[in-house]
Scaffold this motif. Structure first.
Motif, mmCIF file in Angstrom:
data_model
loop_
_atom_site.group_PDB
_atom_site.id
_atom_site.type_symbol
_atom_site.label_atom_id
_atom_site.label_comp_id
_atom_site.label_asym_id
_atom_site.label_seq_id
_atom_site.Cartn_x
_atom_site.Cartn_y
_atom_site.Cartn_z
ATOM 1 N N GLU A 127 0.856 -1.179 -0.002
ATOM 2 C CA GLU A 127 0.062 -0.083 -0.076
ATOM 3 C C GLU A 127 0.870 1.330 -0.041
ATOM 4 O O GLU A 127 1.864 1.353 0.654
ATOM 5 C CB GLU A 127 -0.848 0.070 1.169
ATOM 6 C CG GLU A 127 -1.910 -0.959 1.313
ATOM 7 C CD GLU A 127 -2.786 -0.851 2.739
ATOM 8 O OE1 GLU A 127 -2.942 0.343 3.108
ATOM 9 O OE2 GLU A 127 -3.217 -1.806 3.026
ATOM 10 N N LEU A 131 -3.009 3.737 -2.556
ATOM 11 C CA LEU A 131 -3.201 2.843 -3.690
ATOM 12 C C LEU A 131 -2.419 1.499 -3.390
ATOM 13 O O LEU A 131 -1.604 1.688 -2.244
ATOM 14 C CB LEU A 131 -2.679 3.644 -4.904
ATOM 15 C CG LEU A 131 -3.324 5.016 -5.365
ATOM 16 C CD1 LEU A 131 -2.751 5.507 -6.535
ATOM 17 C CD2 LEU A 131 -5.081 4.542 -5.589
ATOM 18 N N THR A 148 1.892 1.449 -10.387
ATOM 19 C CA THR A 148 0.698 1.665 -9.981
ATOM 20 C C THR A 148 -0.246 0.424 -10.276
ATOM 21 O O THR A 148 -0.852 0.714 -11.538
ATOM 22 C CB THR A 148 0.326 3.142 -9.990
ATOM 23 O OG1 THR A 148 1.047 4.102 -9.615
ATOM 24 C CG2 THR A 148 -1.182 3.250 -9.141
ATOM 25 N N ALA A 150 -3.209 -0.705 -8.442
ATOM 26 C CA ALA A 150 -4.759 -0.323 -8.165
ATOM 27 C C ALA A 150 -4.914 1.230 -8.193
ATOM 28 O O ALA A 150 -4.101 1.953 -7.779
ATOM 29 C CB ALA A 150 -5.054 -0.968 -6.783
ATOM 30 N N THR A 151 -5.500 1.678 -9.277
ATOM 31 C CA THR A 151 -5.607 2.958 -9.784
ATOM 32 C C THR A 151 -6.887 3.716 -8.877
ATOM 33 O O THR A 151 -6.933 4.735 -9.332
ATOM 34 C CB THR A 151 -6.023 3.066 -11.330
ATOM 35 O OG1 THR A 151 -7.358 2.355 -11.368
ATOM 36 C CG2 THR A 151 -4.911 2.387 -12.132
ATOM 37 N N TRP A 152 -7.459 3.096 -7.814
ATOM 38 C CA TRP A 152 -8.425 3.748 -7.229
ATOM 39 C C TRP A 152 -8.177 3.294 -5.708
ATOM 40 O O TRP A 152 -7.318 2.575 -5.473
ATOM 41 C CB TRP A 152 -10.067 3.330 -7.399
ATOM 42 C CG TRP A 152 -10.938 3.916 -6.903
ATOM 43 C CD1 TRP A 152 -11.565 3.870 -5.913
ATOM 44 C CD2 TRP A 152 -11.413 5.157 -7.490
ATOM 45 N NE1 TRP A 152 -12.521 4.745 -5.236
ATOM 46 C CE2 TRP A 152 -12.489 5.689 -6.311
ATOM 47 C CE3 TRP A 152 -11.207 6.042 -8.557
ATOM 48 C CZ2 TRP A 152 -13.125 6.851 -6.499
ATOM 49 C CZ3 TRP A 152 -11.857 7.394 -8.590
ATOM 50 C CH2 TRP A 152 -12.947 7.700 -7.622
ATOM 51 N N SER A 153 -8.606 3.882 -4.817
ATOM 52 C CA SER A 153 -8.306 3.767 -3.366
ATOM 53 C C SER A 153 -8.602 2.266 -3.122
ATOM 54 O O SER A 153 -9.470 1.393 -3.252
ATOM 55 C CB SER A 153 -9.484 4.468 -2.532
ATOM 56 O OG SER A 153 -9.278 4.325 -0.880
ATOM 57 N N ALA A 154 -7.394 1.724 -2.498
ATOM 58 C CA ALA A 154 -7.055 0.306 -2.507
ATOM 59 C C ALA A 154 -6.483 0.012 -1.010
ATOM 60 O O ALA A 154 -5.585 0.674 -0.587
ATOM 61 C CB ALA A 154 -6.599 -0.170 -3.450
ATOM 62 N N GLU A 173 -10.624 -2.876 -3.421
ATOM 63 C CA GLU A 173 -11.087 -1.788 -3.462
ATOM 64 C C GLU A 173 -11.975 -1.144 -2.779
ATOM 65 O O GLU A 173 -13.059 -1.832 -2.459
ATOM 66 C CB GLU A 173 -11.342 -1.750 -5.166
ATOM 67 C CG GLU A 173 -11.681 -0.157 -5.697
ATOM 68 C CD GLU A 173 -11.818 -0.176 -7.069
ATOM 69 O OE1 GLU A 173 -11.318 -0.302 -8.074
ATOM 70 O OE2 GLU A 173 -13.343 -0.019 -7.233
#
Length: 435
Positions: A127, A131, A148, A150-154, A173
């Motif tokens: 993390e 991301l 990167t 995961a391109t969204w909050s992860a 996600e």
């Protein structure tokens, strides 16, 4: 090694037998000869002086026994304790190399996970700034491009690697208050496949494993109400299979998954109920889609903590370890073998402690490790016990007088790698190796 990367190349034909679910006589007596103790190296100082390690180090081992140690730490010489993910390679027959910096200094970096292929080429994920990111690390220590993933909050990244090097990364996600379980291939050249949506998720970490033919299994909880599993192969995703169904008053979590040489799975999960003590349950899930009856792997009298671990050998025989609350301030660690047909072995009390970890080699010989005395004490020790393929544990060995949050891994022939965080300031990272 993670996600079944050390499994053999042959294929056996067998059917997962129905698990034994009736009443079993539980004995804490060991009647066979105990496993032999390992021969250990001295303690390695892994992190650099002046750096404070986080309590989430990890280790991955290739088929030659070379170990990749990964951890997150912060620079105590900086004003705001700037964080960074770091790594070192320890060859099976050689000296530990220099520290490699995987993330930018100052990023909010935590919870690394790592997995290696047959030749020692690895994938590391963690993390970072909300991301999930990752880097490839070659067997010689060369670093790939920081990607990167995961391109969204992860949150909660996990990774497994195919024998030839392609990695599958899973994560949760978080978007608009909802959880989604996702996956993405991370190739040896650092390129990425498309994001794969596996299903709704929870705040729990998904478990991922890969067999010798590159077929992956991902297991996770949906809203803590259901345990599901799906097969991922060549960017195709099967429909989720229910492993544990919703029941009023029941919550699920702490899933784990292992694959044998056939691609047959051993899945464990923690089940809690409003009127019962929490227990660890296990189900066998064959590559052909056969799901065994529930195996009640821990006794109904054990108040199981949040911590358990499962390891499976080439033939599908497993070792499960867990910790049990015995009072408001004391926990104890237990272990037992689970055969490929679901037969439960003798329960052994391994000692006072918590947060157990376990690993096995290709033949089922392994190592269980934990820290003691457990909560709520600050000063802790690292203990370990070998386990023979018949499930008999050896005598307890103290690996360190100052350590907590232990992680372990094994080569195919039983070279054990153990990493932990020291329990006292500056909480640096240490490791030890045994055969």
């Amino acid at each position: 090694m993670q996600g079944g990367t050390r499994l053999g190349t042959g294929r056996l034909t067998r059917i997962v037998a129905a698990a034994m679910t009736g009443a079993l006589t539980i004995s804490l007596l060991t009647v066979a000869s105990p496993a032999q103790a390992a021969s250990w190296t001295s303690i390695y100082g892994v992190s650099a002086t002046g750096w404070m390690g986080q309590d989430s180090p990890t280790v991955s081992t290739d088929r030659q026994g070379d170990a990749l140690l990964v951890w997150a730490a912060c620079d105590l010489n900086s004003t705001y304790c700037l964080h960074q993910v770091q790594a070192r390679i320890v060859p099976a027959n050689g000296s530990m190399d220099s520290i490699k910096t995987l993330s930018p200094l100052g990023s909010s970096s935590s919870w690394p996970d790592a997995a290696s292929d047959d030749d020692g080429d690895s994938a590391v994920v963690w993390e970072q700034d909300g991301l999930v990111v990752g880097r490839r690390v070659s067997a010689t220590g060369s670093l790939g491009t920081l990607q990167t993933i995961a391109t969204w909050s992860a949150i909660n990244p996990s990774v497994a690697v195919e024998p030839t090097g392609r990695a599958l990364v899973t994560w949760t996600e978080t978007r608009d208050g909802a959880y989604t379980t996702k996956a993405r291939y991370f190739n040896t050249d650092s390129s990425l496949g498309p994001e794969l949506t596996l299903g709704s998720g929870s705040g729990e970490k998904p478990a991922v494993a890969i067999d010798r033919e590159g077929s992956a299994l991902v297991v996770w909880t949906e809203g803590y109400q259901r345990v599901v599993a799906t097969r991922v192969q060549q960017d195709s995703v099967s429909s989720p299979r229910t492993i544990a169904s919703p029941v009023t008053g029941v919550g699920y979590g702490r899933v784990s998954a292992n694959l044998d040489r056939d691609g047959d799975a051993v899945i464990s999960y923690r089940r809690s109920h409003t009127s019962e003590l929490p227990r660890v349950r296990v189900r066998l899930y064959s590559r052909a889609g056969t799901l065994s009856d529930v195996i009640y792997a821990t006794p109904s009298t054990h108040d199981v903590t949040f911590y358990s671990a499962l390891a499976t050998d080439l033939d599908g025989d497993s070792v499960l370890v867990w910790s049990r609350r015995t009072s408001s301030t004391t926990t104890e660690v237990y272990g037992r073998r689970i055969s490929r047909s679901g037969t439960l072995g003798t329960i052994t009390n391994l000692g006072v402690g918590d947060r157990p970890a376990v690993t096995v080699d290709d033949d089922g010989n392994g190592l269980a490790a934990w820290h003691s005395p457990g909560p709520p004490y600050a000063a802790k020790e690292v203990h370990a016990r070998t386990v023979a393929r018949d499930g008999v544990f050896g005598a307890a060995e103290r690996l360190s007088t100052n350590g907590r949050v232990v992680r372990v891994d094994s080569s195919p022939t039983g070279r054990f790698s153990v990493i932990w965080q020291r329990a006292s300031h500056p909480y640096d990272i240490r490791a030890r190796f045994g055969q």
